[in-house]
Design a protein around this motif. Structure first.
Motif, PDB file in Angstrom:
ATOM      1  N   ASP A 236       0.857  -0.986   0.196  1.00 17.18           N
ATOM      2  CA  ASP A 236      -0.312   0.083   0.156  1.00 17.18           C
ATOM      3  C   ASP A 236       0.621   1.091   0.465  1.00 17.18           C
ATOM      4  OD1 ASP A 236      -3.389  -0.897   0.183  1.00 17.18           O
ATOM      5  OD2 ASP A 236      -1.763  -2.257   2.255  1.00 17.18           O
ATOM      6  N   PHE A 237       1.881   1.013   0.861  1.00 17.28           N
ATOM      7  CA  PHE A 237       2.749   2.867   0.939  1.00 17.28           C
ATOM      8  C   PHE A 237       4.408   1.447   1.079  1.00 17.28           C
ATOM      9  CE2 PHE A 237       1.264   2.116   5.650  1.00 17.28           C
ATOM     10  CZ  PHE A 237       1.894   2.496   5.598  1.00 17.28           C
ATOM     11  N   ALA A 238       5.809   3.007   1.395  1.00 16.99           N
ATOM     12  CA  ALA A 238       6.890   3.057   1.269  1.00 16.99           C
ATOM     13  C   ALA A 238       7.313   3.941   1.559  1.00 16.99           C
ATOM     14  CB  ALA A 238       7.041   1.799   0.451  1.00 16.99           C
ATOM     15  N   CYS A 239       8.015   4.000   2.035  1.00 22.86           N
ATOM     16  CA  CYS A 239       8.976   4.999   2.204  1.00 22.86           C
ATOM     17  C   CYS A 239      10.467   4.649   2.267  1.00 22.86           C
ATOM     18  CB  CYS A 239       8.687   5.952   3.714  1.00 22.86           C
ATOM     19  SG  CYS A 239       8.662   5.154   4.721  1.00 22.86           S
ATOM     20  N   TRP A 240      11.646   5.306   2.512  1.00 24.04           N
ATOM     21  CA  TRP A 240      13.171   5.232   2.087  1.00 24.04           C
ATOM     22  C   TRP A 240      14.338   6.101   2.725  1.00 24.04           C
ATOM     23  CZ3 TRP A 240       9.853   4.145  -2.295  1.00 24.04           C
ATOM     24  CH2 TRP A 240       9.710   4.539  -3.070  1.00 24.04           C
ATOM     25  N   CYS A 241      15.257   6.397   3.234  1.00 24.43           N
ATOM     26  CA  CYS A 241      16.188   7.256   2.486  1.00 24.43           C
ATOM     27  C   CYS A 241      16.975   7.135   1.560  1.00 24.43           C
ATOM     28  CB  CYS A 241      16.736   7.244   4.274  1.00 24.43           C
ATOM     29  SG  CYS A 241      17.684   5.134   4.279  1.00 24.43           S
ATOM     30  N   SER A 242      17.742   7.566   1.187  1.00 23.90           N
ATOM     31  CA  SER A 242      18.794   7.495  -0.162  1.00 23.90           C
ATOM     32  C   SER A 242      19.961   7.815   0.221  1.00 23.90           C
ATOM     33  CB  SER A 242      18.554   8.651  -1.207  1.00 23.90           C
ATOM     34  OG  SER A 242      18.504  10.182  -1.017  1.00 23.90           O
ATOM     35  N   TYR A 243      20.106   8.231   1.480  1.00 22.00           N
ATOM     36  CA  TYR A 243      21.261   8.279   2.127  1.00 22.00           C
ATOM     37  C   TYR A 243      22.857   7.184   1.755  1.00 22.00           C
ATOM     38  CZ  TYR A 243      19.972   7.920   6.118  1.00 22.00           C
ATOM     39  OH  TYR A 243      18.807   7.934   7.634  1.00 22.00           O
ATOM     40  N   LYS A 244      22.636   5.645   2.005  1.00 24.07           N
ATOM     41  CA  LYS A 244      22.852   4.629   2.303  1.00 24.07           C
ATOM     42  C   LYS A 244      23.765   3.808   0.992  1.00 24.07           C
ATOM     43  CE  LYS A 244      20.003   3.491   6.526  1.00 24.07           C
ATOM     44  NZ  LYS A 244      21.001   3.817   6.979  1.00 24.07           N
ATOM     45  N   TYR A 245      22.588   3.069   0.644  1.00 24.60           N
ATOM     46  CA  TYR A 245      22.814   2.624  -0.726  1.00 24.60           C
ATOM     47  C   TYR A 245      22.841   3.356  -2.256  1.00 24.60           C
ATOM     48  CZ  TYR A 245      22.958  -1.616   2.081  1.00 24.60           C
ATOM     49  OH  TYR A 245      23.181  -2.303   2.856  1.00 24.60           O
ATOM     50  N   MET A 246      21.410   4.574  -2.434  1.00 22.58           N
ATOM     51  CA  MET A 246      21.811   5.528  -3.328  1.00 22.58           C
ATOM     52  C   MET A 246      22.482   6.712  -3.191  1.00 22.58           C
ATOM     53  SD  MET A 246      17.913   4.632  -4.940  1.00 22.58           S
ATOM     54  CE  MET A 246      17.456   4.945  -2.423  1.00 22.58           C
ATOM     55  N   ASN A 247      24.129   6.645  -1.710  1.00 25.95           N
ATOM     56  CA  ASN A 247      24.404   7.941  -1.970  1.00 25.95           C
ATOM     57  C   ASN A 247      23.974   9.187  -2.207  1.00 25.95           C
ATOM     58  OD1 ASN A 247      26.344   5.521  -2.644  1.00 25.95           O
ATOM     59  ND2 ASN A 247      25.309   4.736  -4.822  1.00 25.95           N
ATOM     60  N   SER A 248      23.279   9.026  -1.301  1.00 24.27           N
ATOM     61  CA  SER A 248      22.669  10.827  -2.015  1.00 24.27           C
ATOM     62  C   SER A 248      23.566  12.140  -0.909  1.00 24.27           C
ATOM     63  CB  SER A 248      21.581  10.933  -1.556  1.00 24.27           C
ATOM     64  OG  SER A 248      20.587  10.644  -0.406  1.00 24.27           O
ATOM     65  N   GLY A 249      24.295  11.840   0.037  1.00 27.32           N
ATOM     66  CA  GLY A 249      25.158  12.398   1.125  1.00 27.32           C
ATOM     67  C   GLY A 249      24.069  11.849   2.419  1.00 27.32           C
ATOM     68  N   PRO A 250      24.714  12.838   3.563  1.00 24.38           N
ATOM     69  CA  PRO A 250      24.089  12.151   4.994  1.00 24.38           C
ATOM     70  C   PRO A 250      23.246  13.760   5.163  1.00 24.38           C
ATOM     71  CG  PRO A 250      26.248  13.774   4.595  1.00 24.38           C
ATOM     72  CD  PRO A 250      26.009  13.453   3.366  1.00 24.38           C
ATOM     73  N   GLY A 251      21.905  12.710   5.621  1.00 20.93           N
ATOM     74  CA  GLY A 251      20.992  13.346   5.846  1.00 20.93           C
ATOM     75  C   GLY A 251      20.201  13.904   4.431  1.00 20.93           C
ATOM     76  N   GLY A 252      20.081  12.891   2.950  1.00 21.31           N
ATOM     77  CA  GLY A 252      20.143  12.837   2.288  1.00 21.31           C
ATOM     78  C   GLY A 252      18.437  12.648   1.744  1.00 21.31           C
ATOM     79  N   ILE A 253      18.341  13.321   0.251  1.00 24.27           N
ATOM     80  CA  ILE A 253      16.171  12.776   0.443  1.00 24.27           C
ATOM     81  C   ILE A 253      15.018  13.044   0.505  1.00 24.27           C
ATOM     82  CG2 ILE A 253      16.743  12.682  -2.279  1.00 24.27           C
ATOM     83  CD1 ILE A 253      14.356  15.457  -0.147  1.00 24.27           C
TER      84      ILE A 253
END
Length: 428
Positions: A236-253
């Protein structure tokens, strides 16, 4: 793969690696003038070399165009997120209108809970894995309290069986079935941060729906790590960060997924902001919230362009790879090699100094191996750091190591194992 405990084998595998060129696209920390062995992408991914230029481009747009940057230029800020939406949709297995890039992870989790946790006198319980990342625990507790409920009554945590460290899928499904009549939401991590267990998300989603509940997932450790098919699985829904395996920088979008089956539900609650208003009428500034169709209708605040620029730098690399399954194939091989070499250390010593608590089945894990040290655990971790191996420590005795396929090599894994072996004697 028939692994071998030799540097020659590691070198040969690196030469055969079709992804080896991507390592040079990242900035690797130094240790005594040489590249460190960075196995901490499960906590913070490395910086793409292109990231500084992506930021510089937007700083130049700000300087040269000022407010007109929203409307002018080859990558106007109003449309800046569009290619990112395409990229992340491919990574999480969704259609473009089912995903939005926005906010930070726990903020997004709260926004989605407003829509998908709607307790009543009959259905009010939430099932989640015991030992979930604390932020998820706090979010569930506060959401339950927000509705005037007691977390002790409303939250059901599933823990491993006595003597085990990971959850059995059958126990998860049985718990969902057992509490089905009172269940409002099943909220699980994609991959447990501590053990590295990759849960059977399609089975969990189906069981939740069969029980009449919603299924939501926190994919902080899964997005960009393992193949996901959120639309097909019916989440139904999901969310994620992007600074781990997607390398967007500390506290990234961060980002969200909302299944398209919910787009026409006019009764669904949400916390609204003008960036979630339908784009074709947003600047008319009229009263009454008319949401954009799709996940973008859950947006609240104006897009943070600098954070998006960092994310865009990384997504350009993922787009070049083309398919998460390509990364997955190397990930399985690298993680399997680390598992093999760790076993060789125990075998050589006739002593299980290192016990991997991450599932042995490659389908039940991602990049990460969580290794319990039977003695001198913190000293061994410190020894690794002193010798240029950057991993992650979790109390009381776990070292988390994550060989990331975009920038780690078989030689990284081989040398890490050598340091692990040497540490046993060095820290007595």
């Amino acid at each position: 793969m028939n692994y071998q405990n030799s540097l020659a084998f590691a070198i040969e595998q690196d030469e055969l690696d079709s992804l080896k060129r991507f390592r040079d696209r990242f900035l690797i920390p130094k240790h005594k003038g040489e590249d460190a062995i960075y196995l901490c992408g499960n906590s913070l991914g490395l910086q793409p070399k292109s990231a500084a230029q992506y930021i510089a481009d937007q700083m130049a747009n700000w300087q040269n165009l000022a407010v007109e940057g929203w409307f002018q230029g080859s990558d106007s800020w109003l449309e800046y997120h569009k290619p990112l939406t395409r990229s992340i949709a491919n990574i999480v297995g969704a259609s473009e209108n089912e995903v939005a890039v926005m906010n930070s992870l726990t903020v997004n989790l709260h926004l989605l809970m407003i829509s998908f946790y709607k307790p009543d006198s009959k259905r009010f319980k939430i099932i989640m894995e015991g030992g979930a990342f604390p932020s998820d625990q706090y979010a569930m507790e506060s959401q339950v309290k927000f509705h005037g409920l007691d977390p002790k009554d409303a939250i059901i945590e599933i823990f491993p069986r006595e003597g085990e460290v990971t959850l059995r899928t059958e126990d998860i499904l049985n718990c969902i079935n057992e509490h089905g009549d009172e269940l409002a939401l099943v909220m699980f991590s994609g991959i447990n941060y501590y053990t590295g267990q990759f849960f059977d998300l399609p089975a969990i989603a189906k069981a939740a729906h069969d029980a009449g509940a919603y299924a939501g997932f926190d994919l902080a450790h899964a997005a960009g790590n393992v193949p996901l098919k959120l639309h097909e699985w019916g989440a139904d829904f999901a969310c994620w960060c992007s600074y781990k395996y997607m390398n967007s920088g500390p506290g990234g979008i961060s980002g969200i997924f909302v299944h398209e089956k919910h787009f026409t539900d006019k009764a669904m609650n949400r916390l609204a902001g003008w960036w979630g208003y339908r784009a074709d009428r947003r600047f008319l500034m009229t009263p009454g919230f008319d949401p954009a169709v799709g996940a973008e209708g859950w947006q609240v605040s104006t897009s943070p362009i600098i954070l998006l620029a960092l994310f865009k730098a990384s997504m350009a690399i993922f787009d070049t790879v083309g398919d998460i399954d390509i990364l997955r194939k190397k990930s399985v091989a690298l993680t399997g090699y680390l598992e093999f070499l760790t076993g060789e250390i125990n075998k050589d010593r006739g002593d299980n100094v290192f016990n991997i608590i991450t599932p042995a089945n490659e389908a039940d894990r991602g990049c990460q191996l969580s290794i319990v040290c039977s003695r001198n655990a913190k000293k061994i971790f410190n020894y690794l750091a002193e010798n240029g191996v950057i991993g992650d420590w979790r109390e009381p005795d776990v070292i988390r190591l994550s060989p990331v396929p975009l920038y780690n090599s078989f030689q990284d894994v081989y040398h890490t194992a050598k340091h692990l072996a040497n540490a046993i004697e060095a820290v007595k």
